[in-house]
Design a protein around this motif. Structure first.
Motif, mmCIF file in Angstrom:
data_model
loop_
_atom_site.group_PDB
_atom_site.id
_atom_site.type_symbol
_atom_site.label_atom_id
_atom_site.label_comp_id
_atom_site.label_asym_id
_atom_site.label_seq_id
_atom_site.Cartn_x
_atom_site.Cartn_y
_atom_site.Cartn_z
ATOM 1 N N TYR A 63 4.172 3.238 8.296
ATOM 2 C CA TYR A 63 3.721 1.917 8.707
ATOM 3 C C TYR A 63 3.320 1.082 7.496
ATOM 4 C CZ TYR A 63 3.528 4.299 13.161
ATOM 5 O OH TYR A 63 3.865 5.018 14.270
ATOM 6 N N TRP A 64 3.509 -0.207 7.604
ATOM 7 C CA TRP A 64 3.080 -1.105 6.540
ATOM 8 C C TRP A 64 2.115 -2.111 7.140
ATOM 9 C CZ3 TRP A 64 4.534 -5.906 8.155
ATOM 10 C CH2 TRP A 64 5.669 -6.000 8.969
ATOM 11 N N ASN A 65 1.365 -2.751 6.286
ATOM 12 C CA ASN A 65 0.422 -3.746 6.771
ATOM 13 C C ASN A 65 0.375 -4.921 5.798
ATOM 14 O OD1 ASN A 65 -1.714 -5.112 7.931
ATOM 15 N ND2 ASN A 65 -2.750 -3.264 8.558
ATOM 16 N N ILE B 103 -5.140 4.265 4.897
ATOM 17 C CA ILE B 103 -5.394 3.243 3.866
ATOM 18 C C ILE B 103 -4.612 1.976 4.196
ATOM 19 C CG2 ILE B 103 -4.852 2.631 1.477
ATOM 20 C CD1 ILE B 103 -5.949 5.147 0.550
ATOM 21 N N THR B 104 -3.362 2.158 4.622
ATOM 22 C CA THR B 104 -2.545 1.004 4.995
ATOM 23 C C THR B 104 -3.184 0.248 6.156
ATOM 24 O OG1 THR B 104 -0.542 2.097 4.252
ATOM 25 C CG2 THR B 104 -0.257 0.319 5.827
ATOM 26 N N GLN B 105 -3.687 0.980 7.112
ATOM 27 C CA GLN B 105 -4.239 0.350 8.309
ATOM 28 C C GLN B 105 -5.617 -0.246 8.081
ATOM 29 O OE1 GLN B 105 -2.451 -0.132 11.019
ATOM 30 N NE2 GLN B 105 -0.849 0.876 9.869
ATOM 31 N N GLN B 106 -6.495 0.500 7.420
ATOM 32 C CA GLN B 106 -7.900 0.113 7.362
ATOM 33 C C GLN B 106 -8.377 -0.275 5.979
ATOM 34 O OE1 GLN B 106 -8.786 3.951 9.873
ATOM 35 N NE2 GLN B 106 -10.680 2.861 9.476
ATOM 36 N N TRP C 176 -1.292 11.057 6.535
ATOM 37 C CA TRP C 176 -2.099 10.266 7.464
ATOM 38 C C TRP C 176 -3.241 9.555 6.742
ATOM 39 C CZ3 TRP C 176 -0.557 8.410 11.815
ATOM 40 C CH2 TRP C 176 0.457 9.059 12.515
ATOM 41 N N LEU D 278 -1.584 6.151 15.344
ATOM 42 C CA LEU D 278 -1.542 5.084 14.337
ATOM 43 C C LEU D 278 -2.923 4.471 14.093
ATOM 44 C CD1 LEU D 278 -0.212 3.030 12.477
ATOM 45 C CD2 LEU D 278 0.450 1.728 14.488
ATOM 46 N N PHE D 279 -3.639 4.181 15.170
ATOM 47 C CA PHE D 279 -4.949 3.549 14.994
ATOM 48 C C PHE D 279 -6.055 4.590 14.771
ATOM 49 C CE2 PHE D 279 -2.766 0.258 17.695
ATOM 50 C CZ PHE D 279 -2.405 -0.498 16.602
ATOM 51 N N HIS E 36 -2.960 8.273 3.857
ATOM 52 C CA HIS E 36 -2.329 7.077 3.296
ATOM 53 C C HIS E 36 -1.997 6.063 4.391
ATOM 54 C CE1 HIS E 36 -1.259 9.227 -0.663
ATOM 55 N NE2 HIS E 36 -2.225 8.364 -0.864
ATOM 56 N N GLU E 37 -1.611 6.552 5.562
ATOM 57 C CA GLU E 37 -1.414 5.612 6.685
ATOM 58 C C GLU E 37 -2.740 4.909 6.989
ATOM 59 O OE1 GLU E 37 1.404 4.898 7.795
ATOM 60 O OE2 GLU E 37 2.713 6.630 8.015
ATOM 61 N N TYR F 248 4.392 4.898 3.977
ATOM 62 C CA TYR F 248 4.804 6.046 4.788
ATOM 63 C C TYR F 248 5.556 5.492 5.985
ATOM 64 C CZ TYR F 248 2.304 9.291 1.865
ATOM 65 O OH TYR F 248 1.909 10.053 0.805
ATOM 66 N N LEU G 6 -11.183 8.038 1.359
ATOM 67 C CA LEU G 6 -11.196 8.390 -0.065
ATOM 68 C C LEU G 6 -11.686 9.818 -0.275
ATOM 69 C CD1 LEU G 6 -12.608 5.057 -1.528
ATOM 70 C CD2 LEU G 6 -10.308 5.974 -1.834
ATOM 71 N N GLY H 266 0.837 -1.208 0.000
ATOM 72 C CA GLY H 266 0.000 0.000 0.000
ATOM 73 C C GLY H 266 0.865 1.248 0.000
ATOM 74 N N PRO H 267 0.244 2.398 0.200
ATOM 75 C CA PRO H 267 1.031 3.632 0.239
ATOM 76 C C PRO H 267 2.072 3.537 1.356
ATOM 77 C CG PRO H 267 -1.312 4.100 0.272
ATOM 78 C CD PRO H 267 -1.183 2.630 0.456
ATOM 79 N N LYS I 43 -1.337 -2.023 12.161
ATOM 80 C CA LYS I 43 -2.360 -2.807 12.851
ATOM 81 C C LYS I 43 -2.554 -4.133 12.127
ATOM 82 C CE LYS I 43 -6.635 -1.291 12.589
ATOM 83 N NZ LYS I 43 -7.811 -0.474 12.836
#
Lengths: 514, 620
Positions: free
Chosen positions: A147-149, B399-402, B394, B372-373, B396-397, A145, B409, A142-143, A513
């Protein structure tokens, strides 16, 4: 469970059939003096004869669309559709490419709007004679920055749309896969770094047999940027201490290398070594790359700044030279480092050198400063003729970041990550390289879904061309990654001096997460 | 039908009405599915491409259905209906499962226990809906197996194997119920000796439970809680593991008990069970159970915090402040939203110390690890601050997380409209167009994408660009409050940056820095000095012996001067002893900056990573 999406597709098909049934194709039209807007842009590109159909989306609005692809031999494909997404029939496409290898295809696009057909200016596609390596391995993430998932290491067959996960951390928890490399495009000789999840290590494949190697020694943290020696017996690595920081304007992400050295891993003896020239305390050395004959190691280096507590204006002055050192594969000894192309001469910073398999060209990136160019909009590809020493900006570069390039085994194709489409996500692009080292207009990795690039929110890192499929399954990789009991620690060459107070570098990209 | 049976049936139905009526109220009014959604926010798109990955792993289809159903949770009462349908489905199928297990077909009140347990789990804001979706499916398959048990054995076994495989693929973990019931089905099959039944049942259960190991990419070396064992009780990412275990265990055990009891023809229990006093006792027990659920399962603190986050998303700033007034024991993220609410209601300078300030600067702008969350909230905050790169970062973070939720969007669409990045704007718009309920959000951008000029003319874009900075600086990752300085210095029209900067100085107890910036308030249409600012200025005047009460052209109000004098008098009455004066000062002046200054521990934050921080020199 599939009912809902299938139903939508079914209704779309019925609606289209109902709309288009019985209508003649474009026989009378009005000429439009512009090229059609399509995504991804394939107009006037050069393509390999073995590439899968280049499906695309027509960005012009209309009620019906017709695409005619014709070769000089008279054969053609006609596609008529009610949607903007153009799916080229695979069998017909392959037959057309086969017949027109070394020739040109003409593509005409017709758009019916308000009951009238308009024909846009036709464009051509040159079908090169030389095929591209059949498979591509990249990391999908993903994007990126802090953190990665979700991360996948994907192998994609370029002659069709088949992709398979070599590793997918959905299936094995929080593991991160980063740099992967192949020895001269050989799918049976590869390595990939892993971290988090089961633990840090390097998975090394030798004819399909995987080992888990711990590359950490008293001298170095886990190895980073790899470069396989062409004979597959050694890997040169950089070991880096990256620091990421963010801009308030323009491209947000940036990276500075606080410390870096180059080390050499000798696979048969399982030993890591280096030389004072490759791990000089007053230099930052990174991005190793072997010459085609394996007798020269290229890398990038910059003087180590005196202190890191510096303003951004100083960080912007960090520029890397292209350096080289002779190497004797028989003895494993290095010669003296020399500067091949200096930042002073170019006014830019150099990174990611890669030599073509025929040994004639060196493809590298240059940007305004630093060495981690995926975040530098100014990064372009440059081609250096190794015989004459001349270099020039590669024609396939755009005004956005181009990085992570790799050569096809026949030296006629390159793949690279480009942000040309939106400035944010990296996409693999392929470009033809002629015998003089000139590159042609690139095309993006084709996808079955013509609208893929419109809605895709993934990055494709480190696209590496290989000559066939990797013999290992995902299961093999996961077993090796989790089999810490049999992880092999490398030996450190006793001749390497370990500095006192060796600092443990902080981890830059962290797991998110789960 | 006997009278007993009629009484039993009526009692059962009445109990069901009360049970589900109360549960519906519980889910809709107390739990509020919108808060479950706010907490979990699964992504769902209506395209085939979105579905494909779900079809590729065990439990994926259940996850897909759960993601679909969850979208409706934004409407709390529709969400409550879905939860009732799920719990009701579990009861309906449990009921039939127990009846099929027992050959004398009783009306089992025990079938209320599985939905009750499920209701408790669904009341937890972290409980994954996919696990609940799998339960009725597993029960359905189990019933099917029990019904087929008396068919030809050679046909039954392939059906059984197929059912186990299919149920595992569709729902993953809850297929364990199917495996256990398949053992029971084999055991209860006719025309087999006890030894044969025992062996066959054992084999079926062992093979069924071991089946996922065949699909495990690395059996023996990988941990159990992977996709192979998704949604089994032990791997559900949920705090109360004992509940799923109890639920699974009860369904399986009760089916076995029903089966055994039906074999015990002379059971007095069954006879007693059908008399009306017994029905009343059972009905009361079930009602008691639901009342117990109602009164004990709501995690009030989590509900309050999620309500704050939901109000903040909806820009219902009064709702945020109201919720904090109700439950002042906020966490740092709630405090972060509290400050946003105070700013947006124009009360940051007047009221911030009237609200809980337990976290100091961490409550004004949390550090990156704490965000983060809450990445999407961080993106919203920085967007409001016109710090568009950080908002993009943030988002984009997030998107990575959720994954790409509609809110992320939309935020990215707005950012890219401001940045004039049309391809990214187009991507966000197309994705919004593929959502189930938020398609309309894409409309304004779709219209503008067709006409480049109209995007430039959009008032929101123009307004945002006015507040945007024109020169770069390096973002302070470890001290985000430093960005308030950088933003404000680069664009003195950024009112939010200015107010947050002043709030930061107050929280950091840096009155000197605060006074240095007070003249800047002339850049904004203030009509007076905000109350807390006056309070800080009075402290400054006292400490510097300054007697001129005019700042930035505004006098300190006589009321504030009088209150300050009273505050000093109280303190003097206790001989200047802070501890002794604490109670009275808290009662009378607990909502003042003076009280915060005197009794709070909050101090300035420092950057532990400063030796290598790329942000060094950011304000140069």
């Amino acid at each position: 469970m599939k009912l809902f999406p299938v139903l939508i597709r079914f209704i779309e098909c019925i609606a289209f059939l109902a709309l288009s049934c019985g209508r003649p194709s474009a026989v009378q039209w009005t000429e439009t003096q512009t090229l059609p807007r399509i995504l991804p842009d394939i107009t006037d590109g050069t393509i390999p004869p073995n590439i899968t159909p280049l499906n695309f989306k027509i960005l012009e609005s209309g009620d019906s669309y017709e695409v005619r692809i014709s070769g000089n031999d008279g054969a053609s494909i006609r596609i008529r559709t009610g949607s903007q997404g153009i799916r080229i029939p695979e069998k017909k496409w392959k037959a057309l490419l086969k017949r027109n290898s070394g020739d040109t295809l003409q593509i005409e696009i017709f758009v019916k709007s308000e009951g009238r057909w308009n024909r846009f200016q036709p464009f051509s596609l040159i079908v090169a004679k030389e095929p591209i390596d059949t498979h591509l391995v990249y990391r999908q993430i993903g994007p990126v920055y802090m953190y990665w998932n979700k991360i996948k290491l994907v192998e994609r067959n370029l002659t069709n749309f088949v992709a398979r996960d070599l590793m997918n951390n959905r299936d094995h928890g929080t593991m991160c896969m980063n740099c992967h490399a192949f020895a001269a495009g050989n799918p049976e000789r590869m390595m990939v770094h892993i971290r988090r999840g089961p633990g840090t290590g390097m998975l090394l494949s030798d004819s399909g047999k995987l080992s888990n190697i711990d590359t950490k020694t008293d001298f170095n943290p886990p190895a980073a940027m790899p470069a396989f020696h062409p004979d597959g017996s050694r890997i040169a690595f950089s070991v880096n201490q990256f620091k990421q920081f963010f801009h308030a304007l323009g491209e947000n992400r940036d990276v500075v290398d606080l410390a870096s050295d180059i080390i050499l891993y000798d696979i048969p003896s399982n030993t890591i070594t280096t030389t004072p020239d490759l791990a000089a305390p007053d230099w930052l050395e990174t991005w190793p790359a072997w010459s085609a004959d394996g007798k020269t190691l290229y890398f990038c280096r910059s003087p180590q700044p005196e202190k890191w507590n510096m303003p951004y204006s100083e960080i912007m002055k960090i520029r890397y030279d292209l350096a080289a050192v002779d190497f004797d594969p028989a003895t494993g000894k290095f010669g003296t480092v020399r500067t091949v192309l200096s930042a002073e001469e170019t006014g830019k910073s150099i990174s990611e050198p890669r030599v073509s398999p025929d040994g004639k060209f060196l493809l590298f990136c240059m940007a305004d400063y630093g060495n981690f160019f995926t975040f530098r909009e100014s990064s372009d590809l440059y081609m250096r003729d190794l015989k004459s020493g001349e270099f020039r900006r590669a024609e396939c570069s755009s005004d956005r970041a181009e990085t992570w390039h790799s050569w096809s085994s026949n030296s006629r194709w390159i793949v690279f990550s480009s942000k040309r489409y939106d400035g944010v996500m990296t996409r693999p692009c392929f470009a033809y390289v002629d015998k003089e080292g000139r590159t042609r207009k690139p095309f993006a990795l084709p996808h079955e879904d013509p609208e893929y690039y419109e809605v895709d929110m993934f990055n494709y890192h480190l696209p590496e061309l290989i000559t066939g499929p990797v013999p290992n399954s995902e299961s093999d990789f996961i077993k090796a990654a989790y089999d810490l009991e049999h992880q092999i620690p490398v030996h450190l060459d006793p001749a390497v001096q370990v500095p006192e107070n060796q600092a443990k570098p902080p981890e830059m990209w962290l797991p998110g997460k789960q | 039908m006997s009278d007993n049976k009629r009484i039993h049936r009526i009692g059962f139905r009445l109990t069901a009405v009360i049970f589900y009526g109360l549960l519906f109220y519980h889910f809709g009014a107390r739990i509020n599915p919108a808060l479950i959604f706010r907490n979990q926010e699964p992504v769902f798109f209506t395209t085939l491409e979105f579905f494909r990955p779900f079809a590729g792993y065990a439990g994926g289809p259940a996850e897909y259905v759960a993601a679909f159903l969850s979208q409706f949770f934004i409407f709390r009462w529709i969400g409550a209906l879905i939860l009732i349908a799920l719990t009701g489905g579990v009861q309906l199928f449990s009921f039939h499962l127990f009846r099929n297990a027992a050959e004398n077909k009783p009306i089992p009140f025990a079938s209320f226990l599985p939905p009750a347990l499920l209701a408790v789990m669904l009341s937890h804001y972290d409980f994954p809906l996919a696990s609940a979706v799998g339960l009725p499916v597993s029960l359905c398959f189990s019933i099917l197996l029990l019904r087929m048990k008396n068919g030809r054995f050679c046909l039954f076994l392939p059906v059984l194997a197929g059912t186990i495989i299919l149920s595992y693929y569709l729902i993953a973990g809850p297929y364990w119920i199917v495996v256990a019931i398949s053992g029971l089905a084999v055991w209860s099959a006719r025309d087999k000796s006890i030894l044969q039944k025992g062996i066959l049942s054992g084999v079926v259960i062992l093979v069924g439970l071991g089946f996922p190991w065949l699909l495990n990419p690395a059996p023996g070396v990988m941990p159990l809680d992977t996709s192979c064992f998704k949604w089994i009780p032990l791997s559900v990412p949920f705090a109360w593991h004992v509940l799923p275990l109890l639920l699974f265990g009860f369904i399986i055990l009760w089916s076995v008990i029903q089966f055994l009891m039906s074999k015990w023809k002379s059971s007095r229990l069954i006879t007693i069970g059908e008399k009306w006093p017994s029905v009343i006792v059972r009905a009361l027990a079930v009602t008691g159970l639901v009342i117990l659920i109602l009164t004990t399962t709501v995690d009030e603190m989590t509900r309050s915090r999620l309500s704050i986050r939901l109000h903040a998303r909806q820009k219902n700033w009064d709702g945020v402040l109201e919720e904090i007034r109700k439950r002042p024991d906020v966490d740092a993220i709630s405090s972060f939203h509290m400050h946003r609410a105070l700013y947006h209601t124009g009360r940051l300078g007047d009221d911030m110390f009237r609200y809980p300030q337990n976290f100091g600067i961490d409550g004004l702008i949390p550090l990156k690890e704490d965000l983060l969350f809450h990445a999407v909230e961080a993106a919203e905050f920085w967007f409001e601050m016109a710090h568009f790169n950080e908002a993009e970062h943030w988002a984009h973070e997030a998107i990575t997380q959720q994954g790409a939720t509609p809110w992320i969007l939309l935020r990215l669409a707005e950012i890219n409209a401001i940045k004039a990045n049309r391809p990214m704007l187009n991507s966000c718009t197309k994705l919004l167009d593929q959502t189930l309920l938020q398609r309309k959000w894409a409309d304004p951008y779709e219209a503008q994408l067709g006409d480049p000029a109209s995007l430039e003319d959009q008032p929101a874009v123009r307004r945002a660009r006015v507040r945007w900075i024109k020169s770069d600086f390096l973002i302070h990752l470890n001290l985000p409050e430093m960005d308030f300085v950088s933003l404000y210095k680069r664009n003195p029209k950024n009112h939010m940056a200015y107010e947050y900067l002043m709030a930061y100085y107050l929280l950091a107890r840096q009155i000197g820095w605060f006074v240095d910036e007070i003249e800047e308030m002339r850049n904004f249409p203030y009509s007076r000095l905000p109350i807390h600012w006056e309070e800080a200025l009075l402290v400054y005047m006292m400490e510097t012996k300054n007697t001129d009460p005019i700042f930035a052209g505004f006098p300190i109000s006589p009321e504030s001067i009088q209150r300050f004098n009273e505050y000093q008098q109280i303190l003097a009455r206790y001989g200047g002893n802070r501890q002794s004066a604490h109670t009275e000062l808290r009662r009378k002046y607990g909502g003042t900056y003076w009280y915060y200054l005197m009794y709070s521990e909050s101090n300035i934050r420092t950057d532990a990573d400063d030796s290598v921080d790329g942000s060094t020199g950011a304000t140069q």
